[in-house]
Design a protein around this motif. Structure first.
Motif, short mmCIF file in Angstrom:
data_model
loop_
_atom_site.label_atom_id
_atom_site.label_comp_id
_atom_site.label_asym_id
_atom_site.label_seq_id
_atom_site.Cartn_x
_atom_site.Cartn_y
_atom_site.Cartn_z
N LYS A 27 47.99 5.93 17.35
CA LYS A 27 48.19 4.32 17.66
C LYS A 27 49.23 3.66 16.84
CE LYS A 27 43.08 4.28 18.39
NZ LYS A 27 41.55 4.00 18.19
N THR A 29 52.45 1.47 17.37
CA THR A 29 53.07 0.75 18.46
C THR A 29 54.56 0.82 18.46
OG1 THR A 29 51.42 -1.03 17.88
CG2 THR A 29 53.40 -1.93 19.28
N SER A 31 57.70 -0.63 20.57
CA SER A 31 58.25 -1.77 21.54
C SER A 31 59.69 -1.54 21.75
CB SER A 31 57.99 -3.13 20.54
OG SER A 31 56.58 -3.25 19.98
N THR A 44 53.89 -0.11 23.93
CA THR A 44 52.70 0.85 24.25
C THR A 44 52.33 1.13 22.86
OG1 THR A 44 52.05 2.84 25.52
CG2 THR A 44 54.21 3.27 24.54
N ARG A 45 51.23 2.01 22.95
CA ARG A 45 50.66 2.58 21.73
C ARG A 45 50.43 3.97 21.87
NH1 ARG A 45 47.53 -1.36 18.51
NH2 ARG A 45 47.52 0.42 17.16
N SER A 46 50.63 4.79 20.71
CA SER A 46 50.66 6.29 20.72
C SER A 46 49.50 6.67 20.93
CB SER A 46 51.58 6.78 19.60
OG SER A 46 50.73 6.34 18.50
N PHE A 52 53.52 9.17 23.07
CA PHE A 52 53.63 7.92 23.75
C PHE A 52 54.48 8.23 25.14
CE2 PHE A 52 57.47 7.80 21.42
CZ PHE A 52 58.48 7.17 22.09
N TYR A 68 53.65 0.96 12.40
CA TYR A 68 52.46 1.77 12.04
C TYR A 68 51.79 1.02 11.00
CZ TYR A 68 49.05 5.64 11.67
OH TYR A 68 47.76 6.51 11.44
#
Length: 71
Positions: A27, A29, A31, A44-46, A52, A68
């Motif tokens: 989770k 991020t 960008s 997106t989120r991992s 990802f 994170y």
């Protein structure tokens, strides 16, 4: 933070890893910001395993920013 130049690239994939603790980060991020004005273009989120994928990226110059919550 990474600087990228996307040319004929349709996507970026990878794994977000804490190299100190040797564990993947769920989770996080990811960008992509325009290098010209730092406007958010893609994000997106991992996944739970840290993987990802950013797809359908237009040609251009970008800044990749990974965040994170505990870092």
């Amino acid at each position: 933070m990474f600087f990228l130049h996307a040319q004929n690239v349709t996507g970026i994939k990878g794994t977000i890893t804490d190299t100190l603790n040797k564990q993947n980060l769920p989770k996080a991020t990811i960008s992509l910001l325009s290098s010209k004005d730092s406007v958010l273009k893609y994000f997106t989120r991992s996944k739970t395993n840290g993987d990802f994928i950013l797809e359908n990226i237009n040609n251009g110059k970008y800044i990749m920013l990974v965040t994170y919550p505990t870092y």
